[in-house]
Motif scaffolding. Structure first.
Motif, short mmCIF file in Angstrom:
data_model
loop_
_atom_site.label_atom_id
_atom_site.label_comp_id
_atom_site.label_asym_id
_atom_site.label_seq_id
_atom_site.Cartn_x
_atom_site.Cartn_y
_atom_site.Cartn_z
N LEU A 66 0.86 -1.50 0.27
CA LEU A 66 -0.26 -0.01 0.08
C LEU A 66 0.78 1.12 -0.02
O LEU A 66 0.27 2.19 -0.81
CB LEU A 66 -1.01 0.18 1.29
N GLU A 67 2.21 0.85 0.26
CA GLU A 67 3.28 2.45 0.26
C GLU A 67 3.80 3.08 -1.85
O GLU A 67 3.63 4.03 -1.16
CB GLU A 67 4.26 2.19 0.95
N SER A 68 3.76 2.21 -2.09
CA SER A 68 4.07 1.95 -3.62
C SER A 68 3.61 1.34 -4.19
O SER A 68 3.98 -0.13 -3.65
CB SER A 68 5.80 2.09 -3.70
N GLY A 69 3.65 1.51 -5.81
CA GLY A 69 3.64 0.49 -6.53
C GLY A 69 2.19 -0.25 -6.77
O GLY A 69 1.10 0.88 -6.52
N ALA A 70 2.14 -1.22 -8.11
CA ALA A 70 1.03 -1.64 -7.98
C ALA A 70 -0.63 -1.93 -7.07
O ALA A 70 -1.62 -1.36 -7.01
CB ALA A 70 1.10 -3.43 -8.97
N GLU A 71 -0.30 -2.39 -6.12
CA GLU A 71 -1.64 -2.33 -4.84
C GLU A 71 -1.69 -0.75 -4.45
O GLU A 71 -2.74 -0.35 -3.94
CB GLU A 71 -0.65 -2.87 -3.61
N ALA A 72 -0.94 -0.13 -4.19
CA ALA A 72 -1.12 1.05 -3.81
C ALA A 72 -1.72 1.50 -5.13
O ALA A 72 -2.48 2.89 -4.41
CB ALA A 72 0.15 1.68 -3.70
N MET A 73 -1.61 1.87 -6.20
CA MET A 73 -2.23 2.19 -7.46
C MET A 73 -4.28 1.67 -7.75
O MET A 73 -4.80 2.41 -7.36
CB MET A 73 -1.93 1.97 -8.93
N LEU A 74 -4.06 0.55 -6.73
CA LEU A 74 -5.49 -0.29 -6.60
C LEU A 74 -6.17 0.90 -5.37
O LEU A 74 -7.08 0.64 -5.82
CB LEU A 74 -5.75 -1.36 -6.75
N TRP A 75 -5.39 1.13 -5.00
CA TRP A 75 -6.15 1.28 -3.58
C TRP A 75 -6.40 3.03 -3.23
O TRP A 75 -7.21 3.11 -3.06
CB TRP A 75 -4.45 1.46 -2.24
N GLN A 76 -5.73 3.67 -4.01
CA GLN A 76 -6.21 4.89 -4.99
C GLN A 76 -7.07 4.67 -5.26
O GLN A 76 -8.11 6.09 -5.48
CB GLN A 76 -4.89 5.51 -5.75
N GLY A 77 -7.01 3.87 -6.50
CA GLY A 77 -8.47 4.49 -7.69
C GLY A 77 -9.96 3.55 -6.41
O GLY A 77 -10.54 3.96 -6.54
N VAL A 78 -9.38 2.77 -5.19
CA VAL A 78 -10.50 2.06 -4.78
C VAL A 78 -11.02 3.23 -4.12
O VAL A 78 -12.71 3.68 -4.44
CB VAL A 78 -10.02 1.26 -3.96
N GLN A 79 -10.08 4.46 -3.15
CA GLN A 79 -10.33 5.33 -2.58
C GLN A 79 -11.26 6.15 -2.76
O GLN A 79 -12.35 7.02 -2.79
CB GLN A 79 -9.15 5.66 -2.29
N THR A 80 -10.79 6.20 -4.32
CA THR A 80 -11.54 7.76 -5.51
C THR A 80 -13.11 7.13 -5.62
O THR A 80 -13.10 8.50 -6.12
CB THR A 80 -10.18 8.20 -6.36
N PHE A 81 -13.23 5.79 -5.73
CA PHE A 81 -13.93 6.28 -5.82
C PHE A 81 -15.32 5.88 -5.60
O PHE A 81 -16.10 6.46 -5.60
CB PHE A 81 -13.95 4.04 -6.73
N ALA A 82 -14.88 5.35 -4.22
CA ALA A 82 -15.44 5.31 -2.95
C ALA A 82 -16.09 6.92 -2.47
O ALA A 82 -17.05 6.85 -1.95
CB ALA A 82 -14.28 4.64 -1.98
N ALA A 83 -15.17 7.78 -2.57
CA ALA A 83 -15.08 8.85 -2.48
C ALA A 83 -16.09 10.12 -3.65
O ALA A 83 -17.13 10.24 -3.12
CB ALA A 83 -14.20 9.47 -2.84
N ASN A 84 -16.07 9.18 -4.62
CA ASN A 84 -16.50 10.19 -5.69
C ASN A 84 -18.39 9.21 -6.17
O ASN A 84 -19.13 9.84 -6.57
CB ASN A 84 -15.78 9.74 -6.96
N PHE A 85 -18.69 8.24 -5.13
CA PHE A 85 -19.97 7.57 -5.42
C PHE A 85 -20.30 7.17 -4.37
O PHE A 85 -21.39 6.41 -3.70
CB PHE A 85 -19.54 6.30 -6.31
N GLY A 86 -19.95 7.53 -2.48
CA GLY A 86 -20.46 6.90 -1.91
C GLY A 86 -20.44 6.33 -1.26
O GLY A 86 -21.53 5.24 -0.43
N TYR A 87 -19.21 4.87 -1.60
CA TYR A 87 -18.85 4.43 -0.88
C TYR A 87 -17.92 3.95 0.15
O TYR A 87 -17.13 5.59 0.43
CB TYR A 87 -18.08 3.00 -1.90
N THR A 88 -17.73 2.71 1.10
CA THR A 88 -16.51 2.86 2.41
C THR A 88 -15.34 2.32 0.87
O THR A 88 -15.86 1.74 1.22
CB THR A 88 -17.67 2.40 2.96
N ALA A 89 -14.17 2.19 1.65
CA ALA A 89 -13.09 2.13 1.05
C ALA A 89 -12.18 1.72 3.10
O ALA A 89 -12.87 2.20 3.32
CB ALA A 89 -12.13 2.87 0.23
N GLN A 90 -12.05 0.26 2.46
CA GLN A 90 -11.10 -0.55 3.76
C GLN A 90 -10.10 -1.42 3.40
O GLN A 90 -10.42 -2.53 2.48
CB GLN A 90 -12.40 -1.07 4.34
N SER A 91 -9.81 -1.06 3.58
CA SER A 91 -8.14 -2.45 3.55
C SER A 91 -7.77 -3.01 4.97
O SER A 91 -7.88 -3.13 5.77
CB SER A 91 -6.65 -1.18 3.08
#
Length: 381
Positions: A66-91
């Motif tokens: 989650l600090e850097s790399g592919a999973e970090a970009m996935l995590w960013q995408g999950v958080q961004t989508f959640a913020a954009n559409f009213g969901y909750t992101a959890q890791s």
């Protein structure tokens, strides 16, 4: 370790920037050639019904990922989508050397509607547990659920898999490198696995295309290191290549990239990264041939939730392969270090590839390779 992040941001606060995916150009109604995966924010069609929101999207990953790399970009995408559409992101994460299966089970038992994960360790774990939680759906990147020895693959209807066409990203790197003026190239990967081979053979095809256009002859040295266990051996081989005619190496894999950085710092040569944008690692990184994880996960999440929080018949139990047509592979534009290969030339090349004016073939091993009269291939042991 479990981290819960509730994201409550107004939709109006989000701005769509230059993206690593096809985006509607409101002026021209056209395709935007991808450059920057990190800035992408998915926007729904204007006439689309609002998503219901409220559900939880979980990401299962190794903690350091989650600090850097592919999973970090996935995590960013999950958080961004959640913020954009009213969901909750959890890791849900596990420590290095720990159990991916435990993290995946924790995520599945958390009440999340969808669990996102990536890679071979998660594919092994998902193979075992995908049928244990029929009310949970999964989104797996860069792999398909399989057993330990790769003899059995099973993807249940609650699982959707996303693969990228690495050969297309590799082609961009090879074309850019030769256009930039490098005629002595190298490719180093950890294993002769299909995804790594696709990077290599795409790189070979891109180098051939540019060399043919420019009337050049190019040499490409290739080495799959295997399980050496001593990073200095890899670094020393790269230093030897650099000191004997290789000007640029495409380094496939995080550990390989670290060795490449040490080698270019010793020799003053250049390296090219794969998978995610690593241009910030230094001036000696010529570029990054990337998979657009942030972009792809947001698009896949929308597909899931617009389908009433389930995978539709085109996605359930199936695998999609993303590439040029989806704007899901790119050269990262965060730091454009090419002098001869302009961004405009990159955009023209991308459109030619996307429109099938140029062909990039997929190869899963090194036994059958494309005809490359302008590139001399040297595969080393």
């Amino acid at each position: 370790m479990k981290k819960i992040i509730a994201l409550i941001l107004a939709l109006a606060a989000l701005t769509v920037l230059t993206a690593c995916a096809p985006a509607e150009d409101t002026a021209a109604g056209g395709f935007t050639v991808p450059l920057d995966d990190a800035s992408y924010v998915f926007t729904a069609p204007e006439d689309a019904a609002p998503l219901p929101g409220g559900a939880t999207i979980a990401l299962a990953a190794e903690s350091t990922g989650l600090e850097s790399g592919a999973e970090a970009m996935l995590w960013q995408g999950v958080q961004t989508f959640a913020a954009n559409f009213g969901y909750t992101a959890q890791s849900y994460t596990y420590e290095p050397g720990g159990s991916a299966k435990d993290a995946l089970q924790d995520a599945a038992e958390s009440g999340a509607s969808l669990v996102v994960c990536r890679g071979e360790e998660m594919a092994l774990a998902l193979y075992e547990i995908q049928g244990n939680y029929p009310g949970v759906h999964y989104l797996l990147f860069d792999a398909e659920p399989h057993n330990e020895d790769f003899t059995s693959y099973t993807t249940e209807a609650n699982v959707h898999c996303v693969l990228f066409q690495e050969e297309q990203a590799g082609f961009l790197a090879g074309y850019a490198a030769v256009t930039e003026g490098y005629t002595g190239l190298g490719f180093v990967g950890s294993d002769e696995m299909p995804d790594i081979v696709r990077y290599c053979t795409g790189f070979l095809q891109g180098a051939q295309q540019a060399a043919e256009e420019q009337g050049e002859e190019v040499t490409l040295r290739v080495w799959y290191t295997g399980d050496i266990g001593d990073a200095s051996v890899v670094t020393n081989r790269m230093v030897d290549w650099y000191n004997n005619g290789t000007g640029m190496i495409l380094a496939c894999g995080d550990d390989i990239m670290q060795s490449a950085l040490e080698a270019v710092n010793q020799t003053g040569a250049r390296a090219f990264a794969t998978d995610w944008d690593q241009n910030a690692l230094g001036e000696r990184v010529l570029g990054s041939a990337i998979k657009c994880y942030n972009t792809a996960v947001q698009q896949q999440l929308y597909q899931f939730f617009v389908g009433n929080s389930t995978w539709d018949q085109n996605a359930a139990g199936k695998t999609v392969k993303l590439g040029y047509t989806d704007g899901s592979v790119a050269l990262a534009g965060s730091a454009w270090r090419f002098s001869n290969f302009s961004q405009r030339a990159y955009e023209r090349l991308y459109e030619q590839l996307r429109n099938s004016e140029m062909k990039v073939e997929s190869y899963a091993d090194m036994n059958t390779l494309p005809d490359t009269p302008s590139v001399v291939l040297e595969v080393q042991n």
